[in-house]
Design an enzyme around this catalytic site. Sequence first.
Site, PDB file in Angstrom:
ATOM      1  N   ARG A 226       0.837  -1.196   0.000  1.00  0.00           N
ATOM      2  CA  ARG A 226       0.000   0.000   0.000  1.00  0.00           C
ATOM      3  C   ARG A 226       0.874   1.249   0.000  1.00  0.00           C
ATOM      4  O   ARG A 226       1.844   1.347   0.762  1.00  0.00           O
ATOM      5  CB  ARG A 226      -0.933   0.002   1.214  1.00  0.00           C
ATOM      6  CG  ARG A 226      -1.850  -1.216   1.217  1.00  0.00           C
ATOM      7  CD  ARG A 226      -2.852  -1.227   2.329  1.00  0.00           C
ATOM      8  NE  ARG A 226      -3.648  -2.457   2.299  1.00  0.00           N
ATOM      9  CZ  ARG A 226      -4.602  -2.760   3.175  1.00  0.00           C
ATOM     10  NH1 ARG A 226      -4.882  -1.906   4.155  1.00  0.00           N
ATOM     11  NH2 ARG A 226      -5.275  -3.888   3.060  1.00  0.00           N
TER      12      ARG A 226
ATOM     13  N   ARG B 136       2.043   1.711  10.306  1.00  0.00           N
ATOM     14  CA  ARG B 136       1.581   2.040   8.952  1.00  0.00           C
ATOM     15  C   ARG B 136       2.766   1.885   8.004  1.00  0.00           C
ATOM     16  O   ARG B 136       3.645   2.735   7.946  1.00  0.00           O
ATOM     17  CB  ARG B 136       1.035   3.472   8.918  1.00  0.00           C
ATOM     18  CG  ARG B 136       0.168   3.765   7.694  1.00  0.00           C
ATOM     19  CD  ARG B 136      -0.433   5.166   7.788  1.00  0.00           C
ATOM     20  NE  ARG B 136      -1.227   5.355   8.978  1.00  0.00           N
ATOM     21  CZ  ARG B 136      -2.486   4.945   9.133  1.00  0.00           C
ATOM     22  NH1 ARG B 136      -3.092   4.308   8.140  1.00  0.00           N
ATOM     23  NH2 ARG B 136      -3.137   5.147  10.256  1.00  0.00           N
TER      24      ARG B 136
ATOM     25  N   GLU C 213      -7.672  -0.125  14.486  1.00  0.00           N
ATOM     26  CA  GLU C 213      -8.215  -1.188  13.636  1.00  0.00           C
ATOM     27  C   GLU C 213      -7.202  -2.310  13.435  1.00  0.00           C
ATOM     28  O   GLU C 213      -6.051  -2.072  13.083  1.00  0.00           O
ATOM     29  CB  GLU C 213      -8.609  -0.621  12.272  1.00  0.00           C
ATOM     30  CG  GLU C 213      -9.114  -1.668  11.301  1.00  0.00           C
ATOM     31  CD  GLU C 213      -9.219  -1.149   9.868  1.00  0.00           C
ATOM     32  OE1 GLU C 213      -9.147  -1.976   8.940  1.00  0.00           O
ATOM     33  OE2 GLU C 213      -9.341   0.080   9.677  1.00  0.00           O
TER      34      GLU C 213
ATOM     35  N   SER D 130     -11.120  -6.160   9.563  1.00  0.00           N
ATOM     36  CA  SER D 130     -12.288  -5.565   8.919  1.00  0.00           C
ATOM     37  C   SER D 130     -13.007  -6.654   8.140  1.00  0.00           C
ATOM     38  O   SER D 130     -12.359  -7.492   7.507  1.00  0.00           O
ATOM     39  CB  SER D 130     -11.858  -4.432   7.984  1.00  0.00           C
ATOM     40  OG  SER D 130     -12.974  -3.763   7.443  1.00  0.00           O
TER      41      SER D 130
ATOM     42  N   ARG E 277      -0.006  -5.194  12.507  1.00  0.00           N
ATOM     43  CA  ARG E 277      -0.883  -4.716  13.594  1.00  0.00           C
ATOM     44  C   ARG E 277      -1.028  -5.787  14.681  1.00  0.00           C
ATOM     45  O   ARG E 277      -1.099  -5.467  15.873  1.00  0.00           O
ATOM     46  CB  ARG E 277      -2.255  -4.335  13.035  1.00  0.00           C
ATOM     47  CG  ARG E 277      -2.240  -3.165  12.044  1.00  0.00           C
ATOM     48  CD  ARG E 277      -2.216  -1.823  12.735  1.00  0.00           C
ATOM     49  NE  ARG E 277      -2.115  -0.719  11.788  1.00  0.00           N
ATOM     50  CZ  ARG E 277      -3.145   0.019  11.370  1.00  0.00           C
ATOM     51  NH1 ARG E 277      -4.375  -0.231  11.814  1.00  0.00           N
ATOM     52  NH2 ARG E 277      -2.959   1.016  10.530  1.00  0.00           N
TER      53      ARG E 277
END
Length: 419
Positions: A253, A268, A347, A350, A387
């Site tokens: 990403r 991140r 988060e 998801s 994460r």
Amino acid sequence: MLDIKYLREHVKEIKTNCANRLAKVDIDLIIKLDSDYRASLATTQALREERNAQSKTKPTPEIIERMKTIGNQIQAQENAATVVQEKLFELLLAVPNLTHNEVKISTNEDDNVILEQVGEPTAFDFTPLDHLALAEKHDWLELDRATKVTGAKFYYLKGDLARLELALINYTIDIITKHGYEFVTTPDLAKTDLINRLGFSPRGESTQVYNLADSDLSLIGTAEITLGGLYADETLKASELPKKYVGLSHCYRTEAGSYSKFSKGLFRVHQFSKVEMFVFAEPEVAESIHQEILDIEKEIFNGLEIPYKVIDHCTADLGNPSFRTFDLEAWMPGKPAKDETNGDWAEVTSTSNCTDYQARGLNIKYDNGTERNYLYTLNGTGIATTRGLIAILENHQQADGSIKVPKALQPYLDNKQVL
């Protein structure tokens, strides 16, 4: 994408849904292009019918000349229709899915609903360290040297932290496969057109996709892409459904537009490993499968002994393909809160019900013996390892900086209780 016929017949509803979901797309232009496209098809059909009729008569110089003119007109109409169709398709991809009637309507992306909290924020009788300080203490992480090799937001995992990542992956796969999901390793690349047809089509500053130069391929941001594309342009038998997969891939990403967001250490990054669930299903069972995926995500984090919240996304925070999305937000003691104290929720998983939105874009149908319809697709995170590692390190740290291994992970780490 949405059914153009439905959009045509529910313009006001679609405009309201776009506004609720902060989607800036010109619905009126879509309606105009759709009308132009259908008119062009009708004109082309009329010209073909005239040509067929003329071909059955005795040719005269006038008829021969008219036939040439009709041929040129058909070609011109087809070329024009192709241009309109491509623009229409591009705009339709920007229209978000419909929204579940239980989703909170809000234009504030932070206005999500908390459905449940499991566990309380981890309490310490010492000053806890964040994951970066813990990793540095054990020489488990290389960030600066990774920057020399690949650039910022890449990393090397070393020693026990690298083994912990593998343990986390295998633990997650074992839990998911016992629920009937077939394990798959997927490519890390996909055709850019397929990515767009799935609904991953933001452009400019908001894009998350690495596109390969001089190629029609892009690096995937999730195995949802490669699993979702598995049956593109195919029709499955209803008796085969649901098809449940759990995929392992690297994810890439760009994190464009995230310069103001928290990004310390592994939080991140541009590349990480992820275990992803993906299901192809009939519409009637989609909501129950969505709940099943959420329950599996909860099972994974219950086993990791990490506090979490279950979040129901509001309209402003839904991704384009999603009809409804649930997140798990885990407690991370080292993440700064808005009041500048340490400790906040973040988060970690998801799960989305995308109804027939992605299947229509990819032309995936099912046949129940009497008719063919677009099937439904659902997806959910098993574990995003970066994460997950942060949550384990920060919640299970001891006063001396060692890490207590959750019981569920110990069999995957030679029964070690402490790292």
